[in-house]
Each structure stands twice: as structure tokens, then as C-alpha cells.
Write a protein that holds these residues in place. Structure first.
Motif, PDB file in Angstrom:
ATOM      1  N   ASP A 160       0.571  -1.268  -0.173  1.00 38.05           N
ATOM      2  CA  ASP A 160      -0.284   0.364   0.042  1.00 38.05           C
ATOM      3  C   ASP A 160       1.034   1.196   0.264  1.00 38.05           C
ATOM      4  OD1 ASP A 160       0.917  -0.188   2.320  1.00 38.05           O
ATOM      5  OD2 ASP A 160      -1.152  -0.165   3.573  1.00 38.05           O
ATOM      6  N   CYS A 161       1.908   1.605  -0.523  1.00 36.04           N
ATOM      7  CA  CYS A 161       3.165   2.162  -0.379  1.00 36.04           C
ATOM      8  C   CYS A 161       2.888   3.260  -1.391  1.00 36.04           C
ATOM      9  CB  CYS A 161       4.225   1.609  -0.161  1.00 36.04           C
ATOM     10  SG  CYS A 161       4.632   1.039  -1.778  1.00 36.04           S
ATOM     11  N   GLY A 162       1.833   2.697  -2.769  1.00 36.34           N
ATOM     12  CA  GLY A 162       1.365   4.334  -3.288  1.00 36.34           C
ATOM     13  C   GLY A 162       2.640   3.641  -4.499  1.00 36.34           C
ATOM     14  N   LEU A 163       3.559   2.722  -4.560  1.00 37.61           N
ATOM     15  CA  LEU A 163       3.756   1.882  -6.003  1.00 37.61           C
ATOM     16  C   LEU A 163       3.950   0.608  -6.243  1.00 37.61           C
ATOM     17  CD1 LEU A 163       7.129   2.701  -4.456  1.00 37.61           C
ATOM     18  CD2 LEU A 163       6.084   4.909  -5.535  1.00 37.61           C
ATOM     19  N   THR A 164       4.547   0.791  -7.236  1.00 33.86           N
ATOM     20  CA  THR A 164       4.146  -0.521  -8.104  1.00 33.86           C
ATOM     21  C   THR A 164       5.119  -1.395  -8.940  1.00 33.86           C
ATOM     22  OG1 THR A 164       2.555  -2.155 -10.002  1.00 33.86           O
ATOM     23  CG2 THR A 164       3.817   0.524 -10.170  1.00 33.86           C
ATOM     24  N   ILE A 165       5.350  -2.269  -8.658  1.00 31.80           N
ATOM     25  CA  ILE A 165       6.552  -3.443  -9.411  1.00 31.80           C
ATOM     26  C   ILE A 165       5.883  -4.346  -9.883  1.00 31.80           C
ATOM     27  CG2 ILE A 165       7.808  -3.127  -7.385  1.00 31.80           C
ATOM     28  CD1 ILE A 165       6.825  -5.940  -6.331  1.00 31.80           C
ATOM     29  N   ALA A 166       4.390  -3.868 -11.475  1.00 35.30           N
ATOM     30  CA  ALA A 166       4.075  -5.089 -11.916  1.00 35.30           C
ATOM     31  C   ALA A 166       5.094  -5.330 -13.367  1.00 35.30           C
ATOM     32  CB  ALA A 166       2.949  -4.307 -12.334  1.00 35.30           C
ATOM     33  N   GLY A 167       5.627  -4.125 -13.629  1.00 38.81           N
ATOM     34  CA  GLY A 167       6.603  -4.243 -14.349  1.00 38.81           C
ATOM     35  C   GLY A 167       8.017  -5.117 -13.907  1.00 38.81           C
ATOM     36  N   PHE A 168       8.360  -5.024 -15.648  1.00 33.59           N
ATOM     37  CA  PHE A 168       9.778  -5.291 -15.273  1.00 33.59           C
ATOM     38  C   PHE A 168      11.458  -4.083 -16.207  1.00 33.59           C
ATOM     39  CE2 PHE A 168       8.582  -7.161 -19.409  1.00 33.59           C
ATOM     40  CZ  PHE A 168      10.004  -7.128 -20.187  1.00 33.59           C
ATOM     41  N   TYR A 169      12.624  -5.175 -15.853  1.00 33.38           N
ATOM     42  CA  TYR A 169      13.823  -4.540 -17.013  1.00 33.38           C
ATOM     43  C   TYR A 169      14.094  -5.115 -17.568  1.00 33.38           C
ATOM     44  CZ  TYR A 169      13.400  -1.026 -12.658  1.00 33.38           C
ATOM     45  OH  TYR A 169      12.541   0.172 -11.579  1.00 33.38           O
ATOM     46  N   TYR A 170      14.126  -4.517 -18.906  1.00 35.29           N
ATOM     47  CA  TYR A 170      14.972  -4.607 -20.012  1.00 35.29           C
ATOM     48  C   TYR A 170      16.600  -4.041 -19.284  1.00 35.29           C
ATOM     49  CZ  TYR A 170      10.792  -6.151 -22.960  1.00 35.29           C
ATOM     50  OH  TYR A 170       9.774  -6.673 -23.755  1.00 35.29           O
ATOM     51  N   VAL A 171      17.363  -5.238 -19.697  1.00 30.65           N
ATOM     52  CA  VAL A 171      18.940  -4.595 -19.194  1.00 30.65           C
ATOM     53  C   VAL A 171      19.991  -5.098 -19.496  1.00 30.65           C
ATOM     54  CG1 VAL A 171      20.490  -5.260 -16.922  1.00 30.65           C
ATOM     55  CG2 VAL A 171      17.850  -4.966 -16.227  1.00 30.65           C
ATOM     56  N   CYS A 172      21.245  -4.184 -19.998  1.00 30.66           N
ATOM     57  CA  CYS A 172      21.984  -4.493 -20.307  1.00 30.66           C
ATOM     58  C   CYS A 172      23.611  -4.524 -20.253  1.00 30.66           C
ATOM     59  CB  CYS A 172      22.274  -3.659 -22.286  1.00 30.66           C
ATOM     60  SG  CYS A 172      24.005  -3.977 -22.539  1.00 30.66           S
ATOM     61  N   PHE A 173      24.225  -4.959 -19.842  1.00 25.55           N
ATOM     62  CA  PHE A 173      25.433  -5.699 -18.928  1.00 25.55           C
ATOM     63  C   PHE A 173      26.608  -5.010 -19.684  1.00 25.55           C
ATOM     64  CE2 PHE A 173      28.670  -8.071 -17.014  1.00 25.55           C
ATOM     65  CZ  PHE A 173      29.175  -7.259 -15.738  1.00 25.55           C
ATOM     66  N   SER A 174      27.265  -4.439 -18.845  1.00 26.31           N
ATOM     67  CA  SER A 174      28.496  -4.029 -20.067  1.00 26.31           C
ATOM     68  C   SER A 174      29.491  -5.146 -18.975  1.00 26.31           C
ATOM     69  CB  SER A 174      29.517  -3.005 -20.440  1.00 26.31           C
ATOM     70  OG  SER A 174      30.401  -2.863 -20.785  1.00 26.31           O
ATOM     71  N   CYS A 175      30.317  -6.073 -19.732  1.00 26.75           N
ATOM     72  CA  CYS A 175      31.557  -7.113 -19.420  1.00 26.75           C
ATOM     73  C   CYS A 175      32.841  -6.315 -19.392  1.00 26.75           C
ATOM     74  CB  CYS A 175      31.305  -8.432 -20.182  1.00 26.75           C
ATOM     75  SG  CYS A 175      30.059  -9.346 -20.391  1.00 26.75           S
ATOM     76  N   SER A 176      33.478  -4.628 -19.815  1.00 31.93           N
ATOM     77  CA  SER A 176      34.153  -4.214 -19.958  1.00 31.93           C
ATOM     78  C   SER A 176      34.460  -3.836 -18.515  1.00 31.93           C
ATOM     79  CB  SER A 176      34.984  -3.317 -21.354  1.00 31.93           C
ATOM     80  OG  SER A 176      33.653  -2.461 -21.184  1.00 31.93           O
ATOM     81  N   ASP A 177      33.245  -2.701 -18.387  1.00 27.59           N
ATOM     82  CA  ASP A 177      33.228  -1.698 -16.894  1.00 27.59           C
ATOM     83  C   ASP A 177      32.275  -2.158 -15.926  1.00 27.59           C
ATOM     84  OD1 ASP A 177      30.718  -0.630 -18.349  1.00 27.59           O
ATOM     85  OD2 ASP A 177      31.690   0.731 -19.343  1.00 27.59           O
ATOM     86  N   GLY A 178      31.484  -3.191 -16.592  1.00 25.01           N
ATOM     87  CA  GLY A 178      30.723  -2.749 -15.453  1.00 25.01           C
ATOM     88  C   GLY A 178      29.163  -2.193 -15.180  1.00 25.01           C
ATOM     89  N   SER A 179      29.052  -0.914 -16.289  1.00 23.31           N
ATOM     90  CA  SER A 179      28.178   0.006 -16.116  1.00 23.31           C
ATOM     91  C   SER A 179      26.404  -1.122 -16.970  1.00 23.31           C
ATOM     92  CB  SER A 179      27.843   0.078 -16.936  1.00 23.31           C
ATOM     93  OG  SER A 179      28.080   0.734 -18.622  1.00 23.31           O
ATOM     94  N   ILE A 180      25.546  -0.425 -15.927  1.00 22.11           N
ATOM     95  CA  ILE A 180      24.425  -1.231 -16.405  1.00 22.11           C
ATOM     96  C   ILE A 180      23.142  -0.427 -16.870  1.00 22.11           C
ATOM     97  CG2 ILE A 180      22.289  -2.159 -15.485  1.00 22.11           C
ATOM     98  CD1 ILE A 180      23.823  -3.566 -13.598  1.00 22.11           C
ATOM     99  N   SER A 181      22.612  -0.238 -17.898  1.00 19.77           N
ATOM    100  CA  SER A 181      21.160   0.555 -18.627  1.00 19.77           C
ATOM    101  C   SER A 181      20.106  -0.395 -18.858  1.00 19.77           C
ATOM    102  CB  SER A 181      21.958   1.049 -20.145  1.00 19.77           C
ATOM    103  OG  SER A 181      22.138   0.264 -20.575  1.00 19.77           O
ATOM    104  N   GLY A 182      19.371  -0.146 -18.555  1.00 16.43           N
ATOM    105  CA  GLY A 182      18.436  -0.176 -18.551  1.00 16.43           C
ATOM    106  C   GLY A 182      16.207  -0.142 -18.848  1.00 16.43           C
ATOM    107  N   PHE A 183      16.083  -0.339 -19.574  1.00 15.28           N
ATOM    108  CA  PHE A 183      14.186   0.561 -19.463  1.00 15.28           C
ATOM    109  C   PHE A 183      13.809  -0.415 -18.691  1.00 15.28           C
ATOM    110  CE2 PHE A 183      17.466   2.010 -23.279  1.00 15.28           C
ATOM    111  CZ  PHE A 183      17.340   2.823 -23.059  1.00 15.28           C
ATOM    112  N   TYR A 184      12.356   0.310 -18.214  1.00 19.46           N
ATOM    113  CA  TYR A 184      11.437  -0.154 -17.399  1.00 19.46           C
ATOM    114  C   TYR A 184      10.086  -0.412 -18.200  1.00 19.46           C
ATOM    115  CZ  TYR A 184       7.954  -1.472 -13.141  1.00 19.46           C
ATOM    116  OH  TYR A 184       7.096  -1.590 -13.272  1.00 19.46           O
ATOM    117  N   TYR A 185       9.540  -1.898 -18.586  1.00 24.19           N
ATOM    118  CA  TYR A 185       7.925  -1.829 -18.686  1.00 24.19           C
ATOM    119  C   TYR A 185       7.034  -1.767 -18.088  1.00 24.19           C
ATOM    120  CZ  TYR A 185       4.290  -3.894 -22.310  1.00 24.19           C
ATOM    121  OH  TYR A 185       3.686  -4.412 -22.670  1.00 24.19           O
ATOM    122  N   ASP A 186       6.360  -1.439 -18.007  1.00 26.03           N
ATOM    123  CA  ASP A 186       5.230  -1.800 -17.501  1.00 26.03           C
ATOM    124  C   ASP A 186       3.883  -0.194 -18.689  1.00 26.03           C
ATOM    125  OD1 ASP A 186       2.805  -1.663 -15.905  1.00 26.03           O
ATOM    126  OD2 ASP A 186       3.415  -0.924 -14.071  1.00 26.03           O
TER     127      ASP A 186
END
Length: 215
Positions: A160-186
Motif C-alpha cells: 500500500d506504499c503507492g508504488l507498483t512492481i507490476a513491470g520489469f526491466y530490459y537490462v544491458c550489462f557491459s562486461c568491460s566496465d560493469g555499467s548497466i543500462s535498462g528500460f522499465y516496461y509496464d
């Protein structure tokens, strides 16, 4: 990280391979249990520009089965009195356990392609993915790892916190520097909320999965 619902409706070349002879993706020293990441998620919508500070920690990883899990902490959520922590489970796109096509969570193949194509590192793979979901791709030595992260439950707040976790993330991880980028889909939240994370010292994310009693 939970996302608020809104009211308004040049990488290395990849070669083909026989999936029956494919070994699992190689481990990355920057993607292991205890590794922590820090950054932001842009949750802006048409009415307001907004970004939340985010910490992520990997709690476990099983490359053989294309699985990982972890916790995500949002630090400056306006409607929450404390940081909001969720537990998520992830699918590693390896062509054996999981392909680029999600097949659940209300995501169509068109949704998948719209989101994966936002990652520049996906461009050399797109033709093969559109053909067979990427099952013939050899991703063993590819410098990026693609994943989906699905939040399962809130760790320290109620539903009841007013937030949702109904969606999910598309994620891309860089093996060279450990950076992560992602896009949430809901379908019911602002589209293409971008997640941007960088690796920090292992095991020093500022929160610990073991610090919370899970129900």
C-alpha cells in the motif's frame, strides 16, 4: 526499484552457432554475488521531470540456468518516508534458457524489439533475433550481457506504499566496465523509464539483503 503508476493512459560481430554445442555465458568479475551498483532511474512523465537514486546489489547468480537475483533500493522516492527496497529475480538471455522474446508479463514481441533496440549494443544482433529470437547466436564472447529483471516483492514496505512492481526491466550489462543500462516496461506506467548504473565496491552498497527478514 518500484515505479509509480501514471494516470494517462560498435560491438564485436556475433557469429551463428549450433545451440546444442553452446556452452554457458562466461562469468564476469563485475557480475557476481555481492557486486553492487549505483545510479539513477529516470521516472519523468509529461507533467514532471523526476529521477530517483538507485542502488542495486547482486545476491546470487547461476549462469548454467540463466538466473540471477538481487535487491534494488530507491533512495529519494517522494511518496515514501524511507528508502524503498525490492527483491528481484532475473533472466539472462543466453539462447539456451532464455531468448530475447519475453513471452509473459504483458510484453509482446513488438514490445521486446522496441526496448532491446534502444541499446546500441543490440544492433548487430537484431536481424537474427527477429528471425528466431536469437537462438542461433553465439553470445559467449559478446562484450554485453542482456537480461530481464522482474521485481517480486517489497522488502521493507507494504504493497500500500503507492508504488507498483507490476513491470520489469530490459537490462544491458557491459562486461568491460560493469555499467548497466535498462528500460522499465509496464503498460500502466510512464514508458521507457531509463535505469543507469555503475559498479561500486563489492559488497558495499549501503544495504544488505541479509539485514531484512523476508516473509
Amino acid at each position: 526499484m518500484p515505479v509509480r503508476v501514471v494516470e494517462s493512459n560498435t560491438p564485436a560481430q556475433v557469429s551463428g552457432t549450433d545451440p546444442g554445442n553452446r556452452s554457458q555465458l562466461p562469468p564476469s568479475s563485475l557480475l557476481g554475488a555481492g557486486q553492487a551498483f549505483s545510479g539513477t532511474q529516470n521516472v519523468s512523465n509529461q507533467q514532471k521531470e523526476e529521477a530517483w537514486r538507485v542502488n542495486v546489489q547482486i545476491q546470487g547468480i547461476d549462469l548454467e540456468h540463466g538466473y540471477l537475483c538481487g535487491t534494488m533500493e530507491a533512495l529519494n522516492v517522494p511518496m515514501a518516508d524511507t528508502p524503498v527496497i525490492t527483491f528481484w529475480e532475473g533472466e539472462i538471455v543466453d539462447g539456451k534458457n532464455y531468448t530475447f522474446y519475453t513471452g509473459k508479463w504483458e510484453a509482446t514481441r513488438e514490445d521486446d524489439m522496441r526496448h532491446w533496440s534502444k541499446f546500441p549494443s543490440f544492433s548487430p544482433l537484431q536481424g537474427q533475433v527477429e528471425s528466431d529470437g536469437g537462438r542461433q547466436l553465439d553470445l559467449n564472447n559478446y562484450p554485453y550481457i542482456f537480461m530481464r529483471w522482474k521485481e517480486q516483492y517489497f522488502v521493507n514496505v507494504g504493497t500500500d506504499c503507492g508504488l507498483t512492481i507490476a513491470g520489469f526491466y530490459y537490462v544491458c550489462f557491459s562486461c568491460s566496465d560493469g555499467s548497466i543500462s535498462g528500460f522499465y516496461y509496464d503498460p500502466n506506467s510512464s514508458p521507457f523509464q531509463k535505469l543507469e548504473l555503475k559498479t561500486v565496491n563489492e559488497g558495499r552498497s549501503g544495504f544488505s539483503f541479509s539485514s531484512y527478514e523476508l516473509q
